[in-house]
Design an enzyme around this catalytic site. Structure first.
Site, mmCIF file in Angstrom:
data_model
loop_
_atom_site.group_PDB
_atom_site.id
_atom_site.type_symbol
_atom_site.label_atom_id
_atom_site.label_comp_id
_atom_site.label_asym_id
_atom_site.label_seq_id
_atom_site.Cartn_x
_atom_site.Cartn_y
_atom_site.Cartn_z
ATOM 1 N N SER A 233 -26.288 -30.531 24.233
ATOM 2 C CA SER A 233 -24.914 -30.029 24.167
ATOM 3 C C SER A 233 -23.942 -31.147 23.869
ATOM 4 O O SER A 233 -24.091 -32.260 24.387
ATOM 5 C CB SER A 233 -24.533 -29.372 25.504
ATOM 6 O OG SER A 233 -23.170 -28.995 25.524
ATOM 7 N N HIS A 235 -20.716 -30.461 24.521
ATOM 8 C CA HIS A 235 -19.620 -29.874 25.291
ATOM 9 C C HIS A 235 -18.718 -29.026 24.387
ATOM 10 O O HIS A 235 -17.490 -29.039 24.497
ATOM 11 C CB HIS A 235 -18.802 -30.957 26.002
ATOM 12 C CG HIS A 235 -18.138 -30.476 27.270
ATOM 13 N ND1 HIS A 235 -18.782 -30.443 28.469
ATOM 14 C CD2 HIS A 235 -16.880 -29.994 27.513
ATOM 15 C CE1 HIS A 235 -17.963 -29.984 29.404
ATOM 16 N NE2 HIS A 235 -16.801 -29.692 28.843
ATOM 17 N N ARG A 270 -23.839 -17.615 18.325
ATOM 18 C CA ARG A 270 -22.940 -16.471 18.290
ATOM 19 C C ARG A 270 -23.654 -15.121 18.202
ATOM 20 O O ARG A 270 -23.001 -14.080 18.295
ATOM 21 C CB ARG A 270 -21.988 -16.597 17.088
ATOM 22 C CG ARG A 270 -21.107 -17.838 17.129
ATOM 23 C CD ARG A 270 -20.073 -17.754 18.231
ATOM 24 N NE ARG A 270 -19.216 -18.926 18.306
ATOM 25 C CZ ARG A 270 -19.373 -19.928 19.166
ATOM 26 N NH1 ARG A 270 -20.385 -19.901 20.023
ATOM 27 N NH2 ARG A 270 -18.532 -20.940 19.181
ATOM 28 N N GLY A 289 -21.170 -20.071 25.439
ATOM 29 C CA GLY A 289 -19.958 -20.318 26.196
ATOM 30 C C GLY A 289 -18.775 -19.454 25.810
ATOM 31 O O GLY A 289 -18.518 -18.421 26.420
#
Length: 336
Positions: A233, A235, A270, A289
């Site tokens: 990741s 972030h 997505r 997320g």
């Protein structure tokens, strides 16, 4: 989903446009907010790296009802997906009349209802991690609390509170080191050494996920420290401009740690097809997320559940159309 997204667009006005494709183009540089840092290139790179991966469509086979169930870190999941730890409704999402508690309750309870796990975030103000811990307690320990790499006393105080939720797994989002929002609030977080990570491991019986791994070096350090899992990741592109997309670095990291660690990944995922791509690139599971945040703000628990159903339908479709019968056996050959 369109009704949920419309509601989110109204409630998140000024913080998130709820674009047709969540790619960071319209919100570049909006941190706090939902954008990527600086030019937003790290956020863009996540989407671009995944978009560059293509499927080999395969239809002469007998796969009609593929298996999506899996087990990660001792947790049984309806598919290899976790809701990533995102908090800060008031300064990142707007949220309208949605409180931090209502938001994270929707994530954790919605995931539990659909056989998944919701992760909870940490940060400033205190309500972020407190609401997350409360949500996990209400769910009977069914959640994964994440803690930022604070200075020692605060970190271990929060670790103790995380353990009290009944959770069996916790995480540290080391990729939050240098996060602009925390620095602006006078609460900077810092990197950690292997020795620091080992100290964390010795302080709890919970399984440990290190989130924010973007190099083979950091993956091997996590392995050396004894972490059970890593999350590849950056972030969400919110801490360092000009990093590669996670799909670019995932294969080399997964190969380096082998089967001895659970490898998770987030960044630009997505759709159900994106989930399958990441599995084919070497991940055991994924985190999503921003789209979960939009679903929770727009429709609370029903929004979260509807989004999960959408993803599962898309994942099954992608599996059938690539001849993949089981998420636990995804071959790299389904990618061109």
């Amino acid at each position: 989903m369109e009704a949920i997204r419309k509601s989110a667009r109204e409630k998140m006005k000024g913080y998130c446009r709820v674009c047709p494709v969540c790619n960071g183009k319209a919100c570049a540089g909006e941190v706090p907010g939902m954008g990527g840092l600086g030019t937003g290139s790290a956020f863009h790179a996540n989407l671009e790296a995944l978009d560059s991966v293509r499927f080999n469509m395969k239809l002469v086979h007998g796969v009609k009802a593929p298996t999506t169930d899996t087990e990660l870190l001792g947790l049984s999941l309806a598919m290899p997906l976790l809701a990533a730890p995102i908090g800060g409704v008031s300064f990142n999402m707007g949220g309208g009349d949605v409180s931090e508690g209502a938001y994270i309750d929707a994530i954790v309870a919605g995931c539990k209802e659909k056989g998944l796990i919701g992760c909870t975030g940490d940060g400033v103000p205190e309500v972020i991690h407190a609401s997350g811990n409360d949500a996990i307690k209400k769910a009977g320990g069914h959640g994964i609390p994440f803690i930022k790499p604070w200075e020692e006393k605060e970190f271990f105080d929060k670790l103790e509170k995380a353990e009290a939720t009944g959770a069996t797994v916790f995480g540290v989002d080391i990729d939050a080191a240098g996060l602009v929002t925390l620095a602006k609030m006078g609460r900077p977080v810092t990197p950690m050494t292997v020795s620091d990570l080992e100290k964390v491991m010795k302080a709890t019986s919970m399984k440990f996920i290190l989130k924010g791994v973007m190099t083979v070096h950091d993956a091997l350090c996590a392995k050396e420290a004894g972490a059970e899992a890593i999350v590849v990741s950056n972030h969400g592109g919110r801490v360092l401009d000009s990093t590669p997309g996670t799909a670019e670095v995932l294969p080399e990291i997964a190969e380096a740690v082998g089967a001895e660690m659970t490898v998770l990944v987030d960044g630009g995922i997505r759709s159900g097809g994106d989930i399958l791509k990441m599995l084919a690139l070497g991940a055991h599971g994924v985190m999503i997320g921003r789209p979960f945040a939009i679903a929770a703000v727009g429709g609370l628990q029903q929004g979260v559940e509807t989004y999960i159903e959408t993803l599962r339908t898309q994942l099954i479709q992608a599996m059938v159309l690539t001849g993949t019968d089981d998420v636990n056996r995804v071959e790299s050959g389904i990618l061109r």
